[in-house]
Design a protein around this motif. Structure first.
Motif, short mmCIF file in Angstrom:
data_model
loop_
_atom_site.label_atom_id
_atom_site.label_comp_id
_atom_site.label_asym_id
_atom_site.label_seq_id
_atom_site.Cartn_x
_atom_site.Cartn_y
_atom_site.Cartn_z
N ALA A 103 37.78 41.65 35.62
CA ALA A 103 36.99 40.45 35.85
C ALA A 103 36.60 39.78 34.53
CB ALA A 103 35.73 40.79 36.65
N THR A 104 36.28 40.59 33.53
CA THR A 104 35.93 40.04 32.22
C THR A 104 37.12 39.34 31.58
OG1 THR A 104 34.31 41.82 31.91
CG2 THR A 104 34.99 40.59 29.95
N PHE A 159 35.25 37.15 50.08
CA PHE A 159 35.85 36.64 48.86
C PHE A 159 36.61 35.33 49.09
CE2 PHE A 159 34.79 40.77 47.35
CZ PHE A 159 34.66 40.64 45.97
N LEU A 160 36.85 34.97 50.33
CA LEU A 160 37.51 33.70 50.62
C LEU A 160 36.62 32.52 50.25
CD1 LEU A 160 39.18 34.41 54.09
CD2 LEU A 160 40.30 34.24 51.86
N LEU A 208 38.44 37.50 40.80
CA LEU A 208 38.26 37.91 42.20
C LEU A 208 38.77 39.33 42.43
CD1 LEU A 208 39.19 34.65 44.15
CD2 LEU A 208 36.94 35.51 43.51
N VAL A 209 39.94 39.65 41.86
CA VAL A 209 40.47 41.00 42.01
C VAL A 209 39.54 42.01 41.35
CG1 VAL A 209 42.33 42.56 41.33
CG2 VAL A 209 42.88 40.29 42.22
N SER A 245 28.82 40.06 47.70
CA SER A 245 29.60 39.10 46.93
C SER A 245 29.32 37.70 47.39
CB SER A 245 31.09 39.40 47.07
OG SER A 245 31.50 39.22 48.41
N GLY A 246 29.81 36.77 46.65
CA GLY A 246 29.68 35.37 47.03
C GLY A 246 28.88 34.59 46.02
N ALA A 247 29.09 33.30 45.98
CA ALA A 247 28.38 32.45 45.05
C ALA A 247 26.91 32.45 45.33
CB ALA A 247 28.91 31.03 45.11
#
Length: 354
Positions: A133-134, A267-268, A297-298, A317-319
């Motif tokens: 992710a980083t 994650f969608l 995302l992965v 998860s999610g914004a």
């Protein structure tokens, strides 16, 4: 058996509706900001409007104010207010998709919190997910070009939203643990959302100063890419669809799907936000940024779903925190059946949140 199958089949479309609705919040909010509302005013409109719609639920569960006052306050400040304020400030300065991808670093930051602050072990897979992710973040902001022309303040606000999510995760874990230890303490997720939005609206009110809000903006039109749409329609979409419908469908889907399935579908939201901002706002991402977004995302997914050695912490998860799976019983290092995981997940997930 037939009833159980019907419930599961209904869970998938509900989860998809929730992801689509949440993913459209930034796309609806950004034109309002560009039309003349400040990010704080847009946040206030969203939270106050949604809190008003959910008021019957909060009144019905008013006993929570007496039983869990500090949890509600912490959730309202971190899980709702700071996440939304940071995210909306971010989208006012950087593309919606990039702001959301920055926020998806939340699971990776939580792993850092668990490893270095709580000094609890994590698996190699989880560490690899955080590293992935980083790396994705580096591609998203195009560090080799000096942030690729992105506003540094907008990037900082996006990272601030990710940090605020860590607080939400920790609070969710405590709520989930409490529910597992004492089922009578289970918090209705919709009620938690209602209280969080109400607290957030009250906290933001003196900052947003709604009495100075340029209400005429809502009576006019806002530019959405090359089109002009009624600003009031965007505000109503943000309140009714991207908040109320999103939360209600999310909660309903979690009760019908297994925790892993609901987690993947969550994650969608980032994919929906990217596509909508691309087609509706004309915010095109470069090839490296798209590749970086995929890595974020992965990596976030691996960081979220990988079990730690001896213990697993609650991660959503999610914004914005969503009413997603968060197996609080695993947070205690125990192994239970899937039914318990799902029940705890409903409690620990936001009732949101993003």
């Amino acid at each position: 058996m037939h009833t159980c199958s019907a419930r599961s089949s209904l869970g998938l479309p509900l989860a998809l509706v929730s992801a689509f609705a949440f993913g459209g919040s930034g796309v609806a909010a950004k034109p309002l900001i560009e039309a003349g509302l400040s990010p704080l005013q847009v946040v206030w409109v969203r939270m106050a409007g949604s809190a008003l719609v959910l008021l019957p639920v909060t009144v019905r569960h008013r006993g929570l104010l007496r039983r869990q006052p500090w949890l509600l306050l912490g959730f309202g400040l971190l899980g709702v207010t700071l996440v939304q304020v940071s995210y909306f400030f971010a989208i006012s300065r950087v593309p919606v998709a990039i702001a959301m991808l920055l926020e998806y670093l939340g699971p990776s930051l939580l792993l850092a919190y668990v490893r270095f602050v709580q000094r609890r072990p994590i698996t190699r897979a989880a560490a690899l997910g955080a590293l992935t992710a980083t790396l994705g973040l580096a591609l998203v902001v195009e560090v080799w070009t000096g942030l690729g022309g992105l506003d540094p303040v907008g990037v900082l606000f996006g990272l601030g939203a990710a940090c605020a999510q860590v607080g939400y995760f920790v609070i969710s874990e405590k709520a989930g643990r409490s529910a597992v230890a004492n089922p009578a303490e289970r918090i209705d997720p919709v009620a938690l959302s209602g209280f969080g939005l109400l607290i957030g609206a009250l906290v933001v009110t003196p900052l947003a100063q709604p009495w100075t809000l340029p209400w005429h903006v809502l009576g006019g039109e806002a530019a959405m890419g090359s089109r002009h749409v009624p600003a009031l329609a965007l505000a109503l979409w943000m309140v009714l669809v991207s908040t109320v419908v999103a939360y209600l469908c999310g909660v309903a889907s979690v009760s019908r799907l297994s925790a892993p399935v609901a987690s993947v579908i969550a994650f969608l939201e980032a994919v929906v936000a990217t596509l909508l901002s691309w087609f509706l706002l004309g915010e095109h991402l470069s090839t490296p940024q798209l590749l970086g977004g995929g890595l974020v995302l992965v990596g976030a997914f691996v960081a979220q779903t990988s079990r730690k050695v001896e213990t697993t912490t609650v991660v959503a998860s999610g914004a914005e925190p969503v009413p997603g799976p968060a197996p609080a019983d695993e947070a205690r290092g125990e192994t239970t059946d899937e039914t318990t995981d799902e029940t705890a997940g409903e409690t620990a997930g936001e009732a949101a949140s993003h």
